[in-house]
Scaffold this active site. Structure first.
Site, PDB file in Angstrom:
ATOM      1  CB  CYS A 266      -0.983  -0.034   1.169  1.00 59.73           C
ATOM      2  SG  CYS A 266      -2.438   1.009   0.903  1.00 59.73           S
ATOM      3  CG  HIS A 350      -3.893  -3.902   2.841  1.00 63.68           C
ATOM      4  ND1 HIS A 350      -3.140  -3.578   3.941  1.00 63.68           N
ATOM      5  CD2 HIS A 350      -4.246  -2.735   2.260  1.00 63.68           C
ATOM      6  CE1 HIS A 350      -3.044  -2.257   4.027  1.00 63.68           C
ATOM      7  NE2 HIS A 350      -3.703  -1.727   3.015  1.00 63.68           N
ATOM      8  CD  GLU A 352      -2.509  -6.692   5.377  1.00 63.28           C
ATOM      9  OE1 GLU A 352      -3.246  -5.722   5.631  1.00 63.28           O
ATOM     10  OE2 GLU A 352      -1.825  -6.758   4.343  1.00 63.28           O
TER      11      GLU A 352
END
Length: 376
Positions: A266, A350, A352
């Site tokens: 990001c 993202h 994650e």
């Protein structure tokens, strides 16, 4: 509920009912298209300086808990929903959303036509706004919204990043680790230093679950200070706002290139690109949600991703030593880059998740491959 209003700088007025804390707050009004994950959204530091609107019509139905937070406290300026659920039901819940927002002094608004608001933002673009439970005068509120600071040109990172060097050992919960296959110790004592620009906690959880030694440093740490920690790799975190004012981070990353493998997510992806000589620009209304399609150009596969950003890398500005690896399929913007000669890459989304799909967890494997190759 107490009457409250959202007023935009262009004069648009959205009256509703207050929940959470009372008071008044300004920020850039944006929207998130996720159906779930409101607690992770509330605690994502990347939302610092923004008033977040949820497009899903009912929020709060599964309550809140102490497990799903992504930072110490909520960082966003305000929160808007169509309807606040009057009850919550989930075996993990330790409380309700309204009480949670009161505890953390977050002003929230319900009962407005969020579809109308989102359509307006998509047409006119993200803009400054004000949430108020104390001022009912539209002219006064419009003036305050116009006077609110813009996100462009501001350094919001210093307001949310960690202030000292710390170690991290918390891992993914058993369910998540099993589901994405990250519980296997593949790190072999590998040391990853994470530059914290407003990092979501699920990122270092991924690294710790792979057996890495994880050290978190403030985002203004110099390259010399980082190299003294003897990292096997450096991670560049997500964070809020405009990347271009962060000259200290851009300088550090440029000095780290070629010395250690680098992985950015990001804002970290944007800073890596700037350090290589690219430029960034502000998107009209940004990408925020857990349902954003991206194509991996190296494999041709499409993944559904979690995203939260209002700026993007300008494809036409990429220097010769950067190549595009991923594209956002909604608007064809750059969603990933890779350095052609140095072990460094970044993605605009993202992997994650938290909350969101796990399609992109392979990117942690790609970072692992760089770490392994560098160690040979």
């Amino acid at each position: 509920m107490t009457p409250a209003k959202l007023v935009l700088e262009d004069g648009s007025v959205f009256p509703g009912q207050s929940f959470g804390a009372a008071g008044e707050v300004t920020g850039e009004v944006v929207f998130n298209t996720s159906m779930t994950g409101y607690q992770e959204i509330l605690t994502d530091p990347s939302y610092h300086g923004q008033i977040v609107t949820m497009t899903y019509p009912e929020i709060g139905n599964y309550g809140v808990n102490e497990i799903d937070v992504e930072h110490r406290v909520p960082s966003l300026s305000g929160f808007i929903v169509r309807e606040l659920s009057r009850i919550h039901s989930n075996y993990r819940a330790s409380g309700d959303l309204d009480t949670y927002l009161k505890k953390h002094n977050v002003i929230a608004l319900s009962g407005i036509d969020t579809r109308s608001l989102v359509r307006h933002i998509r047409t006119a673009g993200a803009m400054r706004g004000i949430l108020s439970t104390t001022d009912a005068d539209n002219a006064s509120l419009i003036a305050k919204a116009k006077a609110a600071p813009s996100l462009v040109g501001r350094d919001l990172v210093r307001e949310v990043m960690s202030k000292s060097v710390t170690s991290w050992d918390e891992k993914l919960d058993d369910w998540t680790a099993c589901e994405i296959g990250a519980a296997v110790d593949s790190g072999g004592g590998t040391h990853v230093v994470c530059m914290d620009f407003g990092m979501k906690w699920n990122i270092p959880r991924h690294f710790a679950s792979r057996g890495y030694k994880v050290t978190i440093v403030p985002g203004d740490t110099t390259a010399a200070e980082i190299m003294k920690l003897s990292p096997d790799g450096v991670f560049l975190s997500n964070g809020p706002g405009d990347p271009e004012p962060l000259d200290y981070a851009i300088k550090t990353i440029s000095e780290l290139l070629g010395k250690t493998p680098i992985f950015g997510i990001c804002l970290g992806h944007q800073l890596l690109s700037l350090a290589c000589g690219a430029k960034t620009f502000k998107l009209k209304f940004g990408h925020r949600g857990a349902n954003q399609p991206v194509m991996d150009l190296t494999t041709g596969k499409v993944e559904i991703t979690t995203q939260n950003h209002g700026f993007a890398v300008d494809a036409d500005s990429l220097p010769a030593d950067l190549e595009i690896t991923h594209r956002n399929l909604n608007d064809d913007t750059v969603a990933g880059v890779r350095h052609k000669t140095h072990p460094a890459f970044g993605v605009q989304y993202h992997p994650e998740a938290a909350a969101g799909p796990h399609d992109s967890h392979y990117l942690f494997d790609r970072f692992q491959d760089l770490l392994t190759a560098a160690a040979v």
